[in-house]
Design an enzyme around this catalytic site. Structure first.
Site, PDB file in Angstrom:
ATOM      1  N   GLY A   1       1.027  -1.440   0.126  1.00  0.00           N
ATOM      2  CA  GLY A   1      -0.154  -0.035  -0.145  1.00  0.00           C
ATOM      3  C   GLY A   1       0.799   1.378   0.025  1.00  0.00           C
TER       4      GLY A   1
ATOM      5  CB  CYS B   1       5.295  -4.167   0.268  1.00  0.00           C
ATOM      6  SG  CYS B   1       6.148  -2.479  -0.367  1.00  0.00           S
ATOM      7  CE1 TYR B   2       1.440   1.199   5.556  1.00  0.00           C
ATOM      8  CE2 TYR B   2      -0.217  -0.450   5.864  1.00  0.00           C
ATOM      9  CZ  TYR B   2       0.286   0.869   6.056  1.00  0.00           C
ATOM     10  OH  TYR B   2      -0.202   1.198   7.249  1.00  0.00           O
TER      11      TYR B   2
ATOM     12  CG  HIS C   1       5.472  -5.768  -4.414  1.00  0.00           C
ATOM     13  ND1 HIS C   1       4.291  -5.555  -3.874  1.00  0.00           N
ATOM     14  CD2 HIS C   1       6.003  -4.684  -4.056  1.00  0.00           C
ATOM     15  CE1 HIS C   1       4.164  -4.348  -3.380  1.00  0.00           C
ATOM     16  NE2 HIS C   1       5.241  -3.896  -3.700  1.00  0.00           N
TER      17      HIS C   1
ATOM     18  CD  GLU D   1       2.408  -8.296  -5.051  1.00  0.00           C
ATOM     19  OE1 GLU D   1       3.377  -9.049  -4.445  1.00  0.00           O
ATOM     20  OE2 GLU D   1       1.984  -7.511  -4.612  1.00  0.00           O
TER      21      GLU D   1
ATOM     22  CG  ASP E   1     -16.293  -9.941 -20.541  1.00  0.00           C
ATOM     23  OD1 ASP E   1     -15.271 -10.838 -20.673  1.00  0.00           O
ATOM     24  OD2 ASP E   1     -16.129  -8.920 -20.222  1.00  0.00           O
TER      25      ASP E   1
ATOM     26  CE  LYS F   1     -11.925  -9.483 -21.527  1.00  0.00           C
ATOM     27  NZ  LYS F   1     -13.216  -8.716 -21.839  1.00  0.00           N
TER      28      LYS F   1
END
Ligand code: XMP
Length: 522
Positions: free
Chosen positions: A61, A88-89, A178, A180, A236, A378
């Site tokens: 964050g 991180c944060y 990070h 991710e 979609d 998606k």
């Protein structure tokens, strides 16, 4: 349709406002773990208990724990006894809340960094060996200076002596980097070690399972009711339609409002695929005269959008009344549309993003909503589409805006211009496919410019339209880079367009990134 049956292992991601929180969810789901993202301040004990996660991840964050008002994890996260991973944060608030010290004012580390693995723990098992140097992606200004009791260091970097910390007894872990993002090459494996290894998730979230569960949920929600679905031919709405049809058969009617501003052969393909192949009840309304008539003389981009949006709703309602109305309206809402977001300051304002997709939703209709894709990202929708047997040319298709070619024809839109643009666009896309580049590019299309230029063909002078070609790479359409085609490719496409499309004599390539440009020209 807000929750998934309790038999799936779940991980809770508490969002502290990082730009990349969604990527944590993506990585977890790729390894078969169902997870949800909640704002850090929207996670009271009762809600967490009801969700019954097997572990909790604190995201990064923008705030600094050294500031008094900065966000904190809810006490119950610690009281629950669940494993926790702070990123991180999230690592800093974890350390701070457990009695460590975090200080600001250290050298900022941003981007690629190298960590030295100084120990081992369940997070690094089988991925990072003790003594190795590993690449990670960092983005921080503060850092931990004193570890909370019970923790030890597992990896360090020059700027972050506590790059990876562990408290095995409580199953608490924290990374300064990070895991991710793809720039941390082993990040997904580290996250998997947390979810599968530490939390005991089995990876039971699969698309085949989602398909079966969602079909059961649709049946339970709809009963014997009738459902209408606006089909646009995009990914979609196509996947939503086929899934609904599998669940409720002829209780579903799809309405395809053809505004005359689709790409070449698109309307025929929609009818062929959904009516003929999937046997879905499909109303195909050719409303091109109406749309093009009302667009006549209109040049302002916003006005074009408004006219198309309004007409779309009118025509949809008309067709819906013709079939005798319906009890439910199906929409292809996706998970990113419904994630509750944390404000940039980490403050208490919690908003739900509204969904705006011209291909879908008459507002103010008194029908209940069916949203079978609400839990998916998606690319998961694409996986589900393949699972349902939807042809690759629809499932893998580039995004296409609701107002269609109208916003790719700056100035007044006419049928003649739309026809010209369709020819240009299809040559361009044909060449992109032939070069094997379609899936690498996020979105590619042609724009018909409102200028005429002089050219020479054979012995004659021409005075015809110019067009622009656009191709970008992106992950979510929010930012984009122009695609660096080789000049040989561009030359070939330009040659074909000028030779094959009578009325276009000049081709340009748009090399603007977003920001500052947008992807579309209007
Ligand atoms: P921009 O041009 O804003 O586009 O960079 C970002 C992405 O959104 C698509 N787009 C739209 N999609 N209705 C839609 O359904 C619209 O009015 C609309 N405008 C832009 C665009 O194609 C790109 O993928």
């Amino acid at each position: 349709m807000t929750s998934t049956p309790a038999q799936h292992d779940r991980i809770l991601i508490l969002d502290f406002g990082s730009q990349v929180t969604q990527l944590i969810a993506r990585r977890l789901r790729e390894s078969g773990v169902y997870c949800e993202i909640w704002p850090y301040n929207a996670a009271p004990e009762a809600r967490i208990r009801a969700f019954a996660p097997k572990g909790i991840i604190f995201s990064g964050g923008p705030a600094s724990v050294t500031e008094g008002e900065s966000p904190r994890a809810p006490d119950y996260a610690f009281a629950s006894g669940l494993p926790i991973l702070g990123i991180c944060y999230g690592q800093q608030t974890l350390a701070h809340q457990l009695g460590g010290t975090v200080e600001g004012g250290h050298a900022r580390e941003f981007g690629r960094a190298v960590v030295t693995v100084t120990g081992d723990c369940p997070i690094t098992q089988g991925v990072w060996a003790k003594g190795a140097q590993e690449t990670v992606w960092m983005s921080h200004g503060d850092r931990i200076t004193v570890l909370p009791p019970g923790f030890r260091v597992v990896a360090e970097s020059e700027g972050a002596p506590f790059a990876l910390i562990a408290d095995d007894a409580r199953r608490y872990y924290g990374t300064m980097f990070h895991p991710e993002v793809v720039h941390t090459p082993h990040g997904a494996a580290l996250l998997r070690n947390f979810t599968h290894g530490v939390c005991g998730c089995t990876g039971d979230w699969t698309m085949a399972g989602y398909r079966a569960e969602t079909i059961a949920k649709i049946r339970a929600q709809v009963g014997k009711g009738r459902v209408v679905c606006g089909l646009s031919g995009g990914v979609d709405s196509s996947v939503a339609a086929v899934l609904l049809h599998e669940a409720i058969g002829d209780q579903l009617t799809c309405i395809y409002v053809d505004h005359g501003l689709m790409r070449a052969n698109e309307s025929a393909q929609v009818v062929k695929t959904f009516r003929d192949r999937f046997n879905i009840k499909l109303v195909h309304r050719d409303a091109s005269e109406l749309f093009l008539g009302q667009l006549s003389g209109v040049t302002d981009p916003e006005q074009k959008r408004k006219i198309i949006g309004r007409l779309f709703i009118e025509v949809f309602e008309e067709e819906q009344n013709k079939i005798g109305g319906a009890d439910f309206l199906a929409q292809g809402t996706l998970y990113p549309d419904v994630i509750e977001s944390v404000s940039a300051t980490g403050g208490p304002s919690v908003t739900i993003k509204s969904h705006h997709n011209v291909g879908g939703l008459p507002e103010g209709m008194r029908m209940q909503l069916v949203e079978p894709l609400r839990e998916l990202f998606k690319d998961e929708v694409r996986v589900l589409g393949r699972e349902l047997g939807i042809p690759e040319e629809i499932v893998g298709r580039h995004p296409f805006p609701g107002p269609g070619l109208a916003i790719r024809i700056p100035g007044e839109v006419t049928r003649e211009k739309a026809d010209l643009l369709r020819q240009v666009d299809s040559i361009y896309l044909e060449e992109i496919r032939a070069a094997g580049l379609y899936d690498t590019i996020w979105q590619a299309f042609a724009v018909l410019l409102p200028v005429r230029t002089v050219g020479v063909m054979g012995d004659g002078r021409t005075y015809d339209m110019a067009c622009a070609l656009r191709a970008v790479t992106s992950t979510d359409g929010m930012t984009a880079e122009f695609y660096p085609f080789d000049m040989g490719f561009l030359g070939r496409v330009a040659n074909r367009i000028v030779n094959e499309v009578r009325g276009v004599n000049r081709v340009t390539y748009d090399i603007t990134s977003k920001p500052p440009g947008t992807i579309e020209w209007e």
